[in-house]
Design an enzyme around this catalytic site. Structure first.
Site, mmCIF file in Angstrom:
data_model
loop_
_atom_site.group_PDB
_atom_site.id
_atom_site.type_symbol
_atom_site.label_atom_id
_atom_site.label_comp_id
_atom_site.label_asym_id
_atom_site.label_seq_id
_atom_site.Cartn_x
_atom_site.Cartn_y
_atom_site.Cartn_z
ATOM 1 N N PRO A 183 62.476 57.345 -40.850
ATOM 2 C CA PRO A 183 63.511 57.880 -41.517
ATOM 3 C C PRO A 183 63.335 58.967 -42.953
ATOM 4 O O PRO A 183 63.964 60.455 -42.524
ATOM 5 C CB PRO A 183 64.783 56.692 -41.235
ATOM 6 N N GLY A 198 59.208 62.539 -42.342
ATOM 7 C CA GLY A 198 58.501 62.877 -41.714
ATOM 8 C C GLY A 198 57.022 63.885 -41.853
ATOM 9 O O GLY A 198 56.350 62.607 -41.284
ATOM 10 N N LEU A 237 66.045 85.850 -15.799
ATOM 11 C CA LEU A 237 66.611 85.762 -14.912
ATOM 12 C C LEU A 237 68.663 85.947 -15.490
ATOM 13 O O LEU A 237 69.414 85.547 -14.716
ATOM 14 C CB LEU A 237 66.394 84.654 -15.124
ATOM 15 N N GLU A 249 54.424 66.272 -33.530
ATOM 16 C CA GLU A 249 53.047 66.030 -33.729
ATOM 17 C C GLU A 249 52.705 67.522 -35.090
ATOM 18 O O GLU A 249 51.562 67.495 -34.849
ATOM 19 C CB GLU A 249 52.763 66.533 -32.771
HETATM 20 P P1 TGC Z 1 45.838 64.593 -47.280
HETATM 21 O O1 TGC Z 1 45.930 63.685 -48.483
HETATM 22 O O2 TGC Z 1 45.469 65.867 -47.059
HETATM 23 O O3 TGC Z 1 45.036 63.661 -45.843
HETATM 24 C C1 TGC Z 1 44.895 62.168 -46.701
HETATM 25 C C2 TGC Z 1 43.581 61.277 -45.269
HETATM 26 O O4 TGC Z 1 43.743 62.262 -44.251
HETATM 27 C C3 TGC Z 1 42.618 63.249 -43.908
HETATM 28 N N1 TGC Z 1 43.218 64.120 -43.021
HETATM 29 C C4 TGC Z 1 42.781 64.326 -41.510
HETATM 30 N N2 TGC Z 1 41.741 63.775 -40.874
HETATM 31 C C5 TGC Z 1 42.351 63.274 -39.435
HETATM 32 N N3 TGC Z 1 42.477 64.155 -38.703
HETATM 33 C C6 TGC Z 1 43.112 65.093 -39.644
HETATM 34 N N4 TGC Z 1 43.831 65.628 -38.475
HETATM 35 C C7 TGC Z 1 43.784 65.135 -40.718
HETATM 36 N N5 TGC Z 1 44.253 65.790 -42.321
HETATM 37 C C8 TGC Z 1 44.045 65.347 -42.949
HETATM 38 C C9 TGC Z 1 41.830 63.707 -45.289
HETATM 39 O O5 TGC Z 1 40.744 64.148 -45.475
HETATM 40 C C10 TGC Z 1 42.369 62.555 -46.446
HETATM 41 O O6 TGC Z 1 41.828 61.355 -45.886
HETATM 42 P P2 TGC Z 1 40.494 60.309 -46.825
HETATM 43 O O7 TGC Z 1 39.633 60.001 -46.852
HETATM 44 O O8 TGC Z 1 40.603 61.709 -47.927
HETATM 45 O O9 TGC Z 1 41.615 59.158 -47.581
HETATM 46 O O10 TGC Z 1 47.043 64.331 -47.222
HETATM 47 P P3 TGC Z 1 48.877 64.472 -47.052
HETATM 48 O O11 TGC Z 1 49.517 63.467 -47.096
HETATM 49 O O12 TGC Z 1 48.922 65.820 -48.289
HETATM 50 O O13 TGC Z 1 49.339 64.854 -46.254
HETATM 51 C C11 TGC Z 1 48.651 66.556 -44.873
HETATM 52 C C12 TGC Z 1 49.735 66.966 -43.958
HETATM 53 C C13 TGC Z 1 50.945 67.474 -44.334
HETATM 54 C C14 TGC Z 1 48.730 68.220 -43.603
HETATM 55 C C15 TGC Z 1 49.772 65.230 -42.844
HETATM 56 O O14 TGC Z 1 50.683 64.766 -43.820
HETATM 57 C C16 TGC Z 1 49.953 65.696 -41.736
HETATM 58 O O15 TGC Z 1 49.581 66.478 -40.694
HETATM 59 N N6 TGC Z 1 51.873 65.564 -41.808
HETATM 60 C C17 TGC Z 1 52.195 66.086 -40.314
HETATM 61 C C18 TGC Z 1 53.274 64.728 -39.783
HETATM 62 C C19 TGC Z 1 52.767 64.694 -38.409
HETATM 63 O O16 TGC Z 1 51.718 64.543 -37.498
HETATM 64 N N7 TGC Z 1 53.260 63.883 -37.545
HETATM 65 C C20 TGC Z 1 53.000 63.135 -36.588
HETATM 66 C C21 TGC Z 1 53.844 62.269 -35.814
HETATM 67 S S1 TGC Z 1 53.551 61.686 -33.791
HETATM 68 C C22 TGC Z 1 54.135 62.358 -33.518
HETATM 69 O O17 TGC Z 1 55.619 63.544 -34.036
HETATM 70 C C23 TGC Z 1 53.960 62.413 -31.470
HETATM 71 S S2 TGC Z 1 54.663 63.068 -30.735
HETATM 72 C C24 TGC Z 1 54.070 62.975 -28.815
HETATM 73 C C25 TGC Z 1 54.792 63.240 -27.806
HETATM 74 O O18 TGC Z 1 56.062 62.813 -28.209
HETATM 75 O O19 TGC Z 1 53.942 64.017 -27.471
HETATM 76 P P1 FAD Z 2 60.748 66.988 -42.069
HETATM 77 O O1 FAD Z 2 59.587 66.286 -42.620
HETATM 78 O O2 FAD Z 2 61.705 66.531 -43.055
HETATM 79 O O3 FAD Z 2 61.152 68.970 -41.830
HETATM 80 C C1 FAD Z 2 62.464 69.466 -42.161
HETATM 81 C C2 FAD Z 2 61.874 71.161 -42.468
HETATM 82 O O4 FAD Z 2 61.085 71.065 -43.320
HETATM 83 C C3 FAD Z 2 60.984 71.337 -41.386
HETATM 84 O O5 FAD Z 2 60.743 72.399 -41.041
HETATM 85 C C4 FAD Z 2 59.580 71.249 -42.229
HETATM 86 O O6 FAD Z 2 58.858 72.130 -41.360
HETATM 87 C C5 FAD Z 2 59.603 71.842 -43.138
HETATM 88 N N1 FAD Z 2 59.075 70.794 -44.423
HETATM 89 C C6 FAD Z 2 59.202 69.405 -44.419
HETATM 90 N N2 FAD Z 2 58.100 69.725 -45.488
HETATM 91 C C7 FAD Z 2 57.843 70.891 -45.652
HETATM 92 C C8 FAD Z 2 56.415 71.113 -47.307
HETATM 93 N N3 FAD Z 2 55.366 70.753 -47.700
HETATM 94 N N4 FAD Z 2 56.885 72.744 -47.063
HETATM 95 C C9 FAD Z 2 57.414 73.840 -46.469
HETATM 96 N N5 FAD Z 2 58.621 73.366 -45.256
HETATM 97 C C10 FAD Z 2 58.554 71.501 -44.852
HETATM 98 N N6 FAD Z 2 56.934 61.021 -34.309
HETATM 99 C C11 FAD Z 2 56.315 59.184 -34.017
HETATM 100 O O7 FAD Z 2 55.659 58.986 -34.902
HETATM 101 N N7 FAD Z 2 55.665 58.885 -32.817
HETATM 102 C C12 FAD Z 2 56.378 59.923 -31.722
HETATM 103 O O8 FAD Z 2 56.246 59.026 -31.055
HETATM 104 C C13 FAD Z 2 57.213 61.011 -32.423
HETATM 105 N N8 FAD Z 2 57.740 60.949 -31.044
HETATM 106 C C14 FAD Z 2 59.276 62.805 -30.486
HETATM 107 C C15 FAD Z 2 59.793 62.265 -30.522
HETATM 108 C C16 FAD Z 2 60.748 63.322 -30.327
HETATM 109 C C17 FAD Z 2 61.810 64.169 -29.557
HETATM 110 C C18 FAD Z 2 61.071 63.890 -31.307
HETATM 111 C C19 FAD Z 2 61.436 65.094 -31.862
HETATM 112 C C20 FAD Z 2 60.029 64.043 -33.146
HETATM 113 C C21 FAD Z 2 59.103 63.011 -33.126
HETATM 114 N N9 FAD Z 2 58.361 61.843 -33.702
HETATM 115 C C22 FAD Z 2 57.559 61.156 -33.133
HETATM 116 C C23 FAD Z 2 58.247 62.297 -35.310
HETATM 117 C C24 FAD Z 2 57.725 64.110 -35.282
HETATM 118 O O9 FAD Z 2 56.616 63.610 -35.607
HETATM 119 C C25 FAD Z 2 58.577 64.209 -36.575
HETATM 120 O O10 FAD Z 2 59.940 65.106 -36.096
HETATM 121 C C26 FAD Z 2 58.135 65.771 -37.286
HETATM 122 O O11 FAD Z 2 56.893 65.184 -38.228
HETATM 123 C C27 FAD Z 2 58.782 66.250 -38.575
HETATM 124 O O12 FAD Z 2 59.333 65.338 -39.703
HETATM 125 P P2 FAD Z 2 60.720 65.004 -39.184
HETATM 126 O O13 FAD Z 2 61.734 65.206 -38.381
HETATM 127 O O14 FAD Z 2 61.165 64.160 -40.417
HETATM 128 O O15 FAD Z 2 61.098 66.570 -40.241
#
Ligand code: TGC
Ligand code: FAD
Length: 392
Positions: free
Chosen positions: A141, A144, A346, A371
């Site tokens: 919560p 993200g 459309l 993602e």
């Molecule tokens: P940072 O200090 O940059 O990195 C921490 C450690 O992670 C390593 N690393 C990676 N390793 C593998 N793949 C990558 N893409 C990596 N990016 C970073 C990095 O080298 C470091 O390693 P170490 O050994 O030095 O500790 O981390 P940060 O805390 O500053 O964050 C960087 C940031 C913002 C890019 C990262 O937190 C991020 O990508 N945030 C977005 C979160 C996100 O994508 N959440 C997705 C949740 S899952 C989901 O949404 C599923 S939806 C599924 C569906 O329905 O299809």
């Molecule tokens: P926040 O992180 O609160 O972001 C809010 C806004 O602030 C965004 O526009 C963002 O870009 C911006 N922002 C945040 N940080 C910064 C920054 N440093 N600089 C500038 N802008 C910033 N997660 C899982 O773990 N597993 C799943 O299976 C999964 N499935 C999902 C399915 C759905 C339908 C949805 C909607 C989400 C799912 N997620 C899942 C979560 C998803 O990965 C998060 O919603 C996403 O990573 C963004 O986090 P948040 O929603 O908390 O937004």
């Protein structure tokens, strides 16, 4: 809903870059989507219900773990085949592709890469057929975009771990048999744990009232003093890089998937533009509508080239996380823009469930957020080219 008359655009003859195996895999996924997804998906999306009956078929077309080795039940395919399967599934619906992405890249991938042999043999074959469904708990919560701040944690109690915390927005959570959960140990280090449905204190309430990904079930994961057996910890990687490594694989699949949604919107708008008569002409004969179609096919073609090249780099083990971020961001934004323009083409019909466009458009509003959001991926590219992380 109208019959599925989809014809895939291939403006730059990209099929010439594919092997016979790629085309076979792509064509069988395409045929399956036409037969099993297109006829039912609008109704399920309207009802906000996941179509459980498609799970077995998803397994059969390689939708679960396409690149996982065959000895673990996967299809043993390459990264381009994986991408093409994601493209075809998302051509049907992003929510169905979500189920496939989560199972493949966020559940099977970490068990394969970070698990031990017992864990691989116990879970992967059942996940590959869809006999078992998994979900991935990273987002919380209050954390993200910044998952490294997570508060979900576990304590070593001698013969088991005690898990507490909550995850939010988890695809497949309401019906998943297992969850790969990311949590901190007592020293604050992040690890992956396999939590099984039925463990005491583990609940998965469903998230309702979504206007997007309505045919995909989303929920929470709540851990209230859950006793997790020690053998359920993924032993071979820890730290934030472990879940982010899974995201690389899922984001790559989404880059391809978004092309599928864009193709479907383009193909629908193109056909409509030839059939719909206004001012005594098909609307496709007006310059303003041609501009939209010409831009759509240009952007789809660029996205196809981007993902094909990325697939080659991944096959060679050379693709970087930042390259994957660029493709995910570009292609989802491209698909969302095409969906919005196609919907306008459309007219009033564009808002109805007679056509797939509005559903794609609403779905893509989640895809552009999950993602890693559109802006987070931009910051990843910014960091890659400048060397300065601008997240904090
Ligand atoms: P940072 O200090 O940059 O990195 C921490 C450690 O992670 C390593 N690393 C990676 N390793 C593998 N793949 C990558 N893409 C990596 N990016 C970073 C990095 O080298 C470091 O390693 P170490 O050994 O030095 O500790 O981390 P940060 O805390 O500053 O964050 C960087 C940031 C913002 C890019 C990262 O937190 C991020 O990508 N945030 C977005 C979160 C996100 O994508 N959440 C997705 C949740 S899952 C989901 O949404 C599923 S939806 C599924 C569906 O329905 O299809
Ligand atoms: P926040 O992180 O609160 O972001 C809010 C806004 O602030 C965004 O526009 C963002 O870009 C911006 N922002 C945040 N940080 C910064 C920054 N440093 N600089 C500038 N802008 C910033 N997660 C899982 O773990 N597993 C799943 O299976 C999964 N499935 C999902 C399915 C759905 C339908 C949805 C909607 C989400 C799912 N997620 C899942 C979560 C998803 O990965 C998060 O919603 C996403 O990573 C963004 O986090 P948040 O929603 O908390 O937004």
């Amino acid at each position: 809903m109208k019959p599925d008359l989809f014809q895939a655009p291939d403006y730059y003859l990209l099929d010439d870059l594919l092997t016979d195996e790629h085309k076979l895999v792509r064509d069988s996924a395409r045929a399956w989507v036409k037969k099993e997804v297109s006829p039912i998906i609008e109704e399920y999306a309207q009802r906000a219900e996941f179509p459980h009956q498609i799970v077995k078929g998803l397994g059969e077309i390689g939708g679960f773990g396409p690149y996982i080795p065959v000895e673990y039940g996967g299809a043993g395919l390459d990264q381009i085949s994986y991408g093409l399967i994601m493209q075809e599934i998302e051509r049907g619906d992003s929510g169905v592709r979500s189920t496939s992405s989560v199972q493949s890249s966020l559940v099977m991938y970490p068990i394969w890469k970070y698990g031990n042999e017992e864990q691989r043999m116990k879970y992967l074959p059942k996940l590959a057929t869809g006999e078992m469904i998994g979900c991935f708990g990273l987002t919380e919560p209050d954390f993200g975009s910044n998952p490294g701040g997570m508060v979900t944690n576990f304590k070593d109690k001698g013969d088991h771990y005690l898990l507490n915390g909550a995850k939010m927005w988890i695809s497949n959570a309401p019906f998943a048999d297992i969850a790969v959960v990311w949590a901190k140990d007592e020293s604050g280090r992040i690890h992956g744990l396999i939590v099984e449905r039925g463990m005491e204190g583990f609940t998965t309430p469903e998230t309702h009232n979504k206007w997007s990904l309505r045919a995909s079930a989303t929920g929470e994961l709540i851990f209230d003093n859950v006793k997790v057996p020690k053998e359920n910890l993924l032993p071979n990687k820890s730290g934030l890089g472990a879940p982010l490594g899974c995201l690389d694989s899922a984001r790559y699949g989404i880059a391809w998937g978004a092309i599928g949604a864009a193709m479907d919107c383009y193909d629908t708008a193109l056909r409509y533009s030839k059939e719909r008569i206004q001012f005594d002409k098909p609307i496709g004969a007006f310059q303003l509508q041609q501009k939209k179609l010409a831009e759509m096919i240009t952007e789809i073609t660029k996205a196809q080239l981007l993902t094909w090249r990325l697939g080659v780099l991944r096959n060679e083990g050379k693709a970087t996380s930042a390259q994957i971020s660029m493709a995910k961001r570009n292609n989802v934004d491209m698909a969302l823009t095409i969906a919005r323009d196609a919907r306008q083409m459309l007219g009033g019909m564009g808002i109805t469930g007679e056509y797939s466009i509005m559903r794609h458009m609403m779905n893509l509003e989640s895809v552009v957020t999950y993602e890693g959001t559109h802006d987070i991926h931009l910051l990843i590219t910014g960091m890659d080219v400048t060397g300065f992380p601008a997240f904090k």
